[in-house]
Write a protein that holds these residues in place. Structure first.
Motif, PDB file in Angstrom:
ATOM      1  N   ALA A 273      -6.950   5.910   6.040  1.00 51.91           N
ATOM      2  CA  ALA A 273      -6.836   4.510   6.460  1.00 51.91           C
ATOM      3  C   ALA A 273      -6.474   3.625   5.273  1.00 51.91           C
ATOM      4  O   ALA A 273      -5.638   2.714   5.390  1.00 51.91           O
ATOM      5  N   THR A 274      -7.097   3.875   4.136  1.00 54.56           N
ATOM      6  CA  THR A 274      -6.789   3.101   2.939  1.00 54.56           C
ATOM      7  C   THR A 274      -5.350   3.338   2.491  1.00 54.56           C
ATOM      8  O   THR A 274      -4.649   2.401   2.084  1.00 54.56           O
ATOM      9  N   ALA A 275      -4.897   4.588   2.573  1.00 54.96           N
ATOM     10  CA  ALA A 275      -3.514   4.896   2.201  1.00 54.96           C
ATOM     11  C   ALA A 275      -2.533   4.219   3.152  1.00 54.96           C
ATOM     12  O   ALA A 275      -1.497   3.691   2.717  1.00 54.96           O
ATOM     13  N   TRP A 276      -2.849   4.224   4.455  1.00 54.42           N
ATOM     14  CA  TRP A 276      -1.982   3.510   5.411  1.00 54.42           C
ATOM     15  C   TRP A 276      -1.872   2.046   5.016  1.00 54.42           C
ATOM     16  O   TRP A 276      -0.783   1.484   4.995  1.00 54.42           O
ATOM     17  N   TYR A 277      -2.991   1.434   4.750  1.00 53.40           N
ATOM     18  CA  TYR A 277      -3.022   0.014   4.392  1.00 53.40           C
ATOM     19  C   TYR A 277      -2.207  -0.243   3.134  1.00 53.40           C
ATOM     20  O   TYR A 277      -1.451  -1.219   3.060  1.00 53.40           O
ATOM     21  N   TRP A 278      -2.347   0.632   2.156  1.00 50.58           N
ATOM     22  CA  TRP A 278      -1.635   0.437   0.895  1.00 50.58           C
ATOM     23  C   TRP A 278      -0.128   0.571   1.080  1.00 50.58           C
ATOM     24  O   TRP A 278       0.659  -0.187   0.506  1.00 50.58           O
ATOM     25  N   HIS A 279       0.302   1.529   1.893  1.00 46.48           N
ATOM     26  CA  HIS A 279       1.734   1.668   2.164  1.00 46.48           C
ATOM     27  C   HIS A 279       2.261   0.446   2.916  1.00 46.48           C
ATOM     28  O   HIS A 279       3.397   0.006   2.682  1.00 46.48           O
ATOM     29  N   PHE A 280       1.449  -0.106   3.807  1.00 49.46           N
ATOM     30  CA  PHE A 280       1.844  -1.332   4.503  1.00 49.46           C
ATOM     31  C   PHE A 280       2.052  -2.469   3.500  1.00 49.46           C
ATOM     32  O   PHE A 280       3.029  -3.220   3.584  1.00 49.46           O
ATOM     33  N   VAL A 281       1.134  -2.604   2.548  1.00 49.95           N
ATOM     34  CA  VAL A 281       1.263  -3.634   1.513  1.00 49.95           C
ATOM     35  C   VAL A 281       2.551  -3.429   0.713  1.00 49.95           C
ATOM     36  O   VAL A 281       3.247  -4.394   0.373  1.00 49.95           O
ATOM     37  N   ASP A 282       2.891  -2.174   0.420  1.00 54.45           N
ATOM     38  CA  ASP A 282       4.135  -1.886  -0.307  1.00 54.45           C
ATOM     39  C   ASP A 282       5.352  -2.352   0.482  1.00 54.45           C
ATOM     40  O   ASP A 282       6.271  -2.970  -0.070  1.00 54.45           O
ATOM     41  N   VAL A 283       5.377  -2.043   1.781  1.00 56.37           N
ATOM     42  CA  VAL A 283       6.534  -2.396   2.610  1.00 56.37           C
ATOM     43  C   VAL A 283       6.685  -3.914   2.710  1.00 56.37           C
ATOM     44  O   VAL A 283       7.804  -4.447   2.629  1.00 56.37           O
ATOM     45  N   VAL A 284       5.568  -4.625   2.881  1.00 60.05           N
ATOM     46  CA  VAL A 284       5.630  -6.087   2.952  1.00 60.05           C
ATOM     47  C   VAL A 284       6.219  -6.648   1.667  1.00 60.05           C
ATOM     48  O   VAL A 284       7.038  -7.583   1.690  1.00 60.05           O
ATOM     49  N   TRP A 285       5.821  -6.087   0.531  1.00 60.75           N
ATOM     50  CA  TRP A 285       6.343  -6.601  -0.733  1.00 60.75           C
ATOM     51  C   TRP A 285       7.850  -6.393  -0.840  1.00 60.75           C
ATOM     52  O   TRP A 285       8.568  -7.262  -1.370  1.00 60.75           O
ATOM     53  N   LEU A 286       8.365  -5.264  -0.351  1.00 60.40           N
ATOM     54  CA  LEU A 286       9.810  -5.033  -0.417  1.00 60.40           C
ATOM     55  C   LEU A 286      10.568  -6.107   0.367  1.00 60.40           C
ATOM     56  O   LEU A 286      11.587  -6.628  -0.102  1.00 60.40           O
ATOM     57  N   GLY A 287      10.054  -6.438   1.567  1.00 59.60           N
ATOM     58  CA  GLY A 287      10.684  -7.511   2.332  1.00 59.60           C
ATOM     59  C   GLY A 287      10.585  -8.839   1.612  1.00 59.60           C
ATOM     60  O   GLY A 287      11.542  -9.637   1.593  1.00 59.60           O
ATOM     61  N   LEU A 288       9.444  -9.086   1.019  1.00 56.84           N
ATOM     62  CA  LEU A 288       9.229 -10.333   0.291  1.00 56.84           C
ATOM     63  C   LEU A 288      10.133 -10.412  -0.939  1.00 56.84           C
ATOM     64  O   LEU A 288      10.719 -11.463  -1.233  1.00 56.84           O
ATOM     65  N   TYR A 289      10.265  -9.313  -1.628  1.00 55.73           N
ATOM     66  CA  TYR A 289      11.092  -9.258  -2.840  1.00 55.73           C
ATOM     67  C   TYR A 289      12.542  -9.613  -2.523  1.00 55.73           C
ATOM     68  O   TYR A 289      13.200 -10.359  -3.271  1.00 55.73           O
ATOM     69  N   VAL A 290      13.036  -9.100  -1.396  1.00 53.95           N
ATOM     70  CA  VAL A 290      14.432  -9.359  -1.033  1.00 53.95           C
ATOM     71  C   VAL A 290      14.610 -10.782  -0.507  1.00 53.95           C
ATOM     72  O   VAL A 290      15.499 -11.517  -0.944  1.00 53.95           O
ATOM     73  N   LEU A 291      13.792 -11.199   0.443  1.00 50.91           N
ATOM     74  CA  LEU A 291      13.987 -12.491   1.127  1.00 50.91           C
ATOM     75  C   LEU A 291      13.618 -13.696   0.273  1.00 50.91           C
ATOM     76  O   LEU A 291      14.212 -14.760   0.406  1.00 50.91           O
ATOM     77  N   VAL A 292      12.596 -13.540  -0.571  1.00 52.31           N
ATOM     78  CA  VAL A 292      12.101 -14.684  -1.340  1.00 52.31           C
ATOM     79  C   VAL A 292      12.735 -14.770  -2.719  1.00 52.31           C
ATOM     80  O   VAL A 292      13.126 -15.861  -3.165  1.00 52.31           O
ATOM     81  N   TYR A 293      12.855 -13.625  -3.406  1.00 48.11           N
ATOM     82  CA  TYR A 293      13.312 -13.674  -4.795  1.00 48.11           C
ATOM     83  C   TYR A 293      14.822 -13.484  -4.948  1.00 48.11           C
ATOM     84  O   TYR A 293      15.417 -14.009  -5.891  1.00 48.11           O
ATOM     85  N   TRP A 294      15.446 -12.717  -4.052  1.00 48.92           N
ATOM     86  CA  TRP A 294      16.867 -12.445  -4.205  1.00 48.92           C
ATOM     87  C   TRP A 294      17.760 -13.362  -3.381  1.00 48.92           C
ATOM     88  O   TRP A 294      18.787 -13.838  -3.870  1.00 48.92           O
ATOM     89  N   LEU A 295      17.409 -13.587  -2.124  1.00 51.04           N
ATOM     90  CA  LEU A 295      18.304 -14.344  -1.236  1.00 51.04           C
ATOM     91  C   LEU A 295      18.105 -15.853  -1.343  1.00 51.04           C
ATOM     92  O   LEU A 295      17.035 -16.318  -1.667  1.00 51.04           O
TER      93      LEU A 295
END
Length: 295
Positions: A273-295
């Motif tokens: 469960a903790t690993a699932w949560y951590w992978h979810f946090v990773d995926v959210v950051w990738l979207g955030l990195y692209v939409l907020v910092y790059w675009l």
């Protein structure tokens, strides 16, 4: 290095024959009291009412007590072999729906950012609307709003800190997966080392984010009050940082439990469960990195 768990921890390898129903517990009532103090404390704090911060602090203290006690009981029940496969399935469904609710939570903030940037700002800069609502309004992004509404600020680019943080979180996804493989293969040393590295990478990420916030406020004049850009930037990155903090705490608990001999290759949902949560946090950051910092 492979370490055999203590004999006392082997009981959970045999699933209980019946669905376990716990006895009445005080913890839901304790949690309700905590949320009462938190809600009223937060409301008083934002309105500058005297006892607000004290109520908020008391609420969080009670909440921490509740989480420590309630999860401690669940761990004891799990390690004593009271949970059947049905209970394990219930936990999995619960965690799955919890992560789905988190997906919806972040989707709302990403949706607000996209809607504002793609639809609202261009609409307000249209000739008819500009003449009627905000004369002289420009559709440039990030927008400063109508003239004089928002102080000038600089945006946070993707280099270097956001990119470094991306590498840190991607690396942490690898280390937690490596730890999981160690657990499945009975390599307790690999499990503990992988968890320790993941916790370290998450903590370094939070340190860089704190530095980034300080830089934004003191040198870029980018604040929560910097119009719609500042609001969406700090809400998205701030809530993500809060989730990373929770993830680091959860991973730290998994590390301590692993050192105590908890978990077996067939019985380790808390870790999953903790690993699932951590992978979810990773995926959210990738979207955030692209939409907020790059675009």
């Amino acid at each position: 290095m492979s370490v055999t768990p203590p004999a006392g921890q082997a009981a959970h390898a045999v699933a209980a024959p019946h669905y376990y129903v716990p006895a009445p517990s005080k913890w839901p009532l304790v949690g309700s009291c905590a949320m009462l103090f938190v809600v009223f404390g937060a409301a008083m704090t934002v309105n500058d009412i005297g006892p607000g911060p004290w109520s908020l602090a008391l609420g969080f203290a009670i909440l921490a007590y509740m989480l420590f006690g309630w999860f401690g009981e669940v761990i004891d029940e799990s390690e004593s072999g009271r949970y059947s496969r049905q209970v394990d399935g219930s936990f999995r469904w619960s965690m799955g729906w919890f992560i789905f609710s988190e997906v919806m939570f972040f989707s709302a903030f990403f949706g607000a950012l996209i809607y504002t940037r793609v639809l609202t700002v261009p609409w307000l800069s249209d000739a008819d609307h500009r003449a009627f609502l905000w004369p002289g309004f420009s559709s440039a992004w990030p927008t400063l709003g109508p003239a004089g509404t928002v102080d000038s600020f600089e945006t946070m680019g993707p280099w270097p800190i956001p990119t470094i943080n991306t590498l840190l979180l991607l690396s942490s996804g690898v280390t937690v997966t490596w730890a999981h493989h160690g657990l499945l293969e009975g390599k307790r040393g690999q499990l503990s080392l992988g968890l320790a590295l993941t916790v370290l990478l998450g903590a370094v990420f939070l340190g860089f984010q704190a530095f980034e916030y300080h830089h934004a406020y003191t040198e870029l004049n980018l604040k929560l009050t910097s119009g719609v850009f500042g609001s969406t930037f700090f809400m998205l990155t701030g809530f993500h940082g809060f989730h990373v903090t929770l993830g680091v705490i959860m991973l730290s608990v998994m590390f301590v439990r692993s050192r105590r001999g908890h978990f077996t290759p067939r019985h380790h949902f808390a870790f999953e469960a903790t690993a699932w949560y951590w992978h979810f946090v990773d995926v959210v950051w990738l979207g955030l990195y692209v939409l907020v910092y790059w675009l």
